[in-house]
Design an enzyme around this catalytic site. Sequence first.
Site, PDB file in Angstrom:
ATOM      1  N   ASP A   1      41.582  45.454  38.879  1.00  0.00           N
ATOM      2  CA  ASP A   1      41.784  43.983  38.674  1.00  0.00           C
ATOM      3  C   ASP A   1      40.892  43.185  39.594  1.00  0.00           C
ATOM      4  O   ASP A   1      41.037  43.390  40.889  1.00  0.00           O
ATOM      5  CB  ASP A   1      43.332  43.735  38.667  1.00  0.00           C
ATOM      6  CG  ASP A   1      43.384  42.187  38.025  1.00  0.00           C
ATOM      7  OD1 ASP A   1      42.498  41.860  37.197  1.00  0.00           O
ATOM      8  OD2 ASP A   1      44.431  41.616  38.449  1.00  0.00           O
ATOM      9  N   HIS A   2      40.154  42.327  39.317  1.00  0.00           N
ATOM     10  CA  HIS A   2      39.171  41.367  40.138  1.00  0.00           C
ATOM     11  C   HIS A   2      38.551  41.987  41.593  1.00  0.00           C
ATOM     12  O   HIS A   2      38.816  41.863  42.440  1.00  0.00           O
ATOM     13  CB  HIS A   2      40.101  40.254  40.829  1.00  0.00           C
ATOM     14  CG  HIS A   2      40.603  39.200  39.703  1.00  0.00           C
ATOM     15  ND1 HIS A   2      39.732  38.517  39.222  1.00  0.00           N
ATOM     16  CD2 HIS A   2      41.799  39.304  39.233  1.00  0.00           C
ATOM     17  CE1 HIS A   2      40.471  37.571  38.275  1.00  0.00           C
ATOM     18  NE2 HIS A   2      41.647  38.071  38.303  1.00  0.00           N
TER      19      HIS A   2
ATOM     20  N   ASP B   1      34.698  40.783  39.309  1.00  0.00           N
ATOM     21  CA  ASP B   1      34.753  39.220  38.995  1.00  0.00           C
ATOM     22  C   ASP B   1      33.547  38.679  39.913  1.00  0.00           C
ATOM     23  O   ASP B   1      33.785  38.160  40.932  1.00  0.00           O
ATOM     24  CB  ASP B   1      36.096  38.775  39.470  1.00  0.00           C
ATOM     25  CG  ASP B   1      36.102  37.302  39.441  1.00  0.00           C
ATOM     26  OD1 ASP B   1      35.455  36.744  38.813  1.00  0.00           O
ATOM     27  OD2 ASP B   1      37.343  36.969  39.865  1.00  0.00           O
TER      28      ASP B   1
HETATM   29 ZN   LIG Z   1      43.125  37.640  37.077  1.00  0.00          ZN
END
Ligand SMILES: [Zn+2]
Length: 349
Positions: free
Chosen positions: A83-84, A105
């Site tokens: 995530d990210h 990201d």
């Molecule tokens: Zn997020």
Amino acid sequence: MPLVTTRQLLDEAAKGGYGVGAFNVNDMEQIQAIMEAAKETNSPVIIQASRGARQFAQDNYLFHLILAANELYPEIPIAMHLDHGNSFDTCKSAIALGFSSVMMDGSLKEDGKTPTTFEENVAVTKQVVDYAHERGVSVEGEIGVLGGIEDGHGAGGSGLEHVTDPDQAVEFAERTGVDALAIAIGTSHGAYKFTKKPDGSVLKMDLLIKIHNRLPKTHLVMHGSSSVPKDLQDIVNQYGGKLKETWGVPVEEIQLGIRNGVRKINVDTDNRLAITGAIRKVFAESPEKFDPRDYLKPAREAMQKVVATRMVQFGQAGHAGDYAPISITEIAKGYANGSLTTQPLVAAK
Ligand SMILES: [Zn+2]
């Protein structure tokens, strides 16, 4: 069963017209809660770890806990997702460890706080896509910037300052070849998303639908999509917590999103609230207890309940047995021969 890629998992979700929850983990109990919920509802699942989680738990612990889940629940397709990711190197290290999917990201600089230019975002995301696809690993990109801060990641603000521009979303998807695209439609990370039940002035579902109409084959991702239900806030506060009143993304808005191309829905805050409420309850009602199992077990059960509820609401329930995972080696061949990268990203005119 090998770990499944999010690309395959989301392609299947698109075929079935449902969404898949991506639940954040930091420890064993959270992984157990998710897996029991997946078993209970017969759901494919995305388990995701942020940079903060990787620091907290250490990569090896996290990875082996997820492998243990994979061994214990061979009937459940599991994708392990970063995530990210904040840089090429962070994504590369997750891929080296064995993650089947990463998020780059590139909407923020490597500091995880400062918004980038469009060209910077395209460049770093494309670099990750090239590297990951060669290894069969899926990539999620982000265009537009979410509000709030979680795990030290985020630009802060309300979530309305950098909503996704549909033209940029199309250009971004075409130029990077991402497998899934996170968009900013007014949501924020963390518990404090909206100061009242959100309407169209703060939660831009019309924008999401516009982007889906331009990119009908692209899997959209909703971040900051905990619903922050009042009953979970109330339990925390009833037993000594001090949460300020707040609103999340209503489940019916997420379901509207799922009808319009949303395939991955990130949920973290709701589980944090459920865990904290359950632990506070034990501490308040039985202050004589000191065995961690006395409060970790109810915490795990409270999280399982939230996850199972979301799995049913998102529609992934019942779909665990629909398909056999394709190994990342096979997926890499698909990218190499063009069968996976040539999906028609833009709507025919
Ligand atoms: Zn997020």
